[in-house]
Design a protein around this motif. Structure first.
Motif, PDB file in Angstrom:
ATOM      1  N   ARG A  88       0.835  -1.208   0.000  1.00 59.00           N
ATOM      2  CA  ARG A  88       0.000   0.000   0.000  1.00 59.00           C
ATOM      3  C   ARG A  88       0.866   1.254   0.000  1.00 59.00           C
ATOM      4  N   ARG A  89       1.879   1.265   0.849  1.00 57.00           N
ATOM      5  CA  ARG A  89       2.759   2.434   0.918  1.00 57.00           C
ATOM      6  C   ARG A  89       3.502   2.644  -0.397  1.00 57.00           C
ATOM      7  N   LEU A  90       4.074   1.563  -0.934  1.00 57.44           N
ATOM      8  CA  LEU A  90       4.836   1.688  -2.176  1.00 57.44           C
ATOM      9  C   LEU A  90       3.917   2.009  -3.344  1.00 57.44           C
ATOM     10  N   GLY A  91       2.739   1.378  -3.374  1.00 61.97           N
ATOM     11  CA  GLY A  91       1.801   1.627  -4.460  1.00 61.97           C
ATOM     12  C   GLY A  91       1.310   3.062  -4.488  1.00 61.97           C
ATOM     13  N   ARG A  92       1.049   3.623  -3.323  1.00 60.78           N
ATOM     14  CA  ARG A  92       0.599   5.012  -3.286  1.00 60.78           C
ATOM     15  C   ARG A  92       1.704   5.970  -3.719  1.00 60.78           C
ATOM     16  N   CYS A 149       1.185  -3.037 -10.340  1.00 60.65           N
ATOM     17  CA  CYS A 149       0.646  -3.918  -9.300  1.00 60.65           C
ATOM     18  C   CYS A 149       1.728  -4.166  -8.248  1.00 60.65           C
ATOM     19  N   PHE A 150       1.367  -3.955  -7.004  1.00 59.33           N
ATOM     20  CA  PHE A 150       2.300  -4.107  -5.896  1.00 59.33           C
ATOM     21  C   PHE A 150       1.784  -5.220  -4.990  1.00 59.33           C
ATOM     22  N   GLN A 151       2.588  -6.263  -4.810  1.00 60.65           N
ATOM     23  CA  GLN A 151       2.167  -7.435  -4.055  1.00 60.65           C
ATOM     24  C   GLN A 151       3.141  -7.684  -2.911  1.00 60.65           C
ATOM     25  N   ARG A 152       2.593  -8.147  -1.788  1.00 63.17           N
ATOM     26  CA  ARG A 152       3.449  -8.364  -0.628  1.00 63.17           C
ATOM     27  C   ARG A 152       4.323  -9.591  -0.834  1.00 63.17           C
TER      28      ARG A 152
END
Length: 237
Positions: free
Chosen positions: A14-18, A51-54
């Protein structure tokens, strides 16, 4: 088939995606604790979802990174990214006309100088990808995505609209190791595309299918001829 996603492994999606959504001016698609997706639409050209995935763990040296368009506003763009949470990064680049930064999780990105071939790219100027044989891999990715070869110092592909980012095949500094790339590309099948035919085409062109023990997935995972991971997603139902 068409190129749909740039996928980034992240400790905090979430942090990186934002951060990246603010960088490229994207539109939020998914906002969940473990997955964040934003859409970059290029007028008259391609759509690219980021797309950012954990995925926990220390990242290996990058084989795919993002070049951002700076041009005549390079200094202002660098200052804007620093304000969003980027930092300067020294990767041994020396005296070059672009500026190397790291995003909030340390992934390198470059803010580029003025270049004619960056006209109409949008905020992402290029996606440089390490390759053991750039001409071979340009042919592979052109077949896989439908992007076409355009003039460039290195083998370079672009969406047929001649808009949107460039995909640049760069000589690799060292062969691909066993660690998974932190950034990779996803291709989406279209109606009428046969997944087995696509698999055969990938193998025929020097790629290979990967079968990690990740359970039953709706997509298939491959490596390009230089070992870079990619996913082939099913056609939308």
């Amino acid at each position: 088939m068409y190129l749909e996603n740039l996928v980034v492994d992240a400790a905090e999606p979430r942090r990186l995606g934002r951060f990246w959504e603010a960088v490229v001016g994207g539109e939020t698609l998914t906002d969940e604790p473990g997955v964040y997706e934003t859409r970059l639409s290029i007028e008259g050209g391609p759509v690219l979802d980021l797309c950012f995935q954990r995925v926990p763990g220390s990242p290996p040296p990058p084989r795919l990174h993002v070049d951002l368009r700076g041009g005549s506003r390079q200094t202002e763009e660098v200052d804007r990214l620093l304000g969003l949470g980027a930092r300067h990064l020294d990767v041994g680049q020396g005296d070059v006309p672009w500026v190397v930064l790291a995003d909030p999780e340390g992934n390198p990105c470059c803010v580029m100088d003025e270049r004619a071939d960056h006209a109409r790219t949008g905020p992402i100027a290029a996606l440089p990808l390490d390759s053991a044989d750039a001409d071979r891999d340009a042919r592979f990715w052109s077949w896989l995505t439908g992007w076409i070869r355009v003039p460039g110092r290195l083998p370079t592909l672009r969406h047929p609209s001649l808009r949107g980012p460039l995909l640049v095949l760069c000589p690799e500094p060292s062969p691909k190791g066993t660690a998974k790339n932190r950034l990779h590309l996803d291709v989406r099948l279209e109606d009428g595309d046969d997944p087995d035919d696509v698999a055969a085409g990938i193998i025929e062109r020097g790629g290979r299918e990967l079968r990690p023990d990740w359970g039953d997935l709706p997509w298939r995972i491959y490596a390009d001829p230089s070992g870079n991971e990619l996913c082939v997603l099913p056609a939308h139902s």
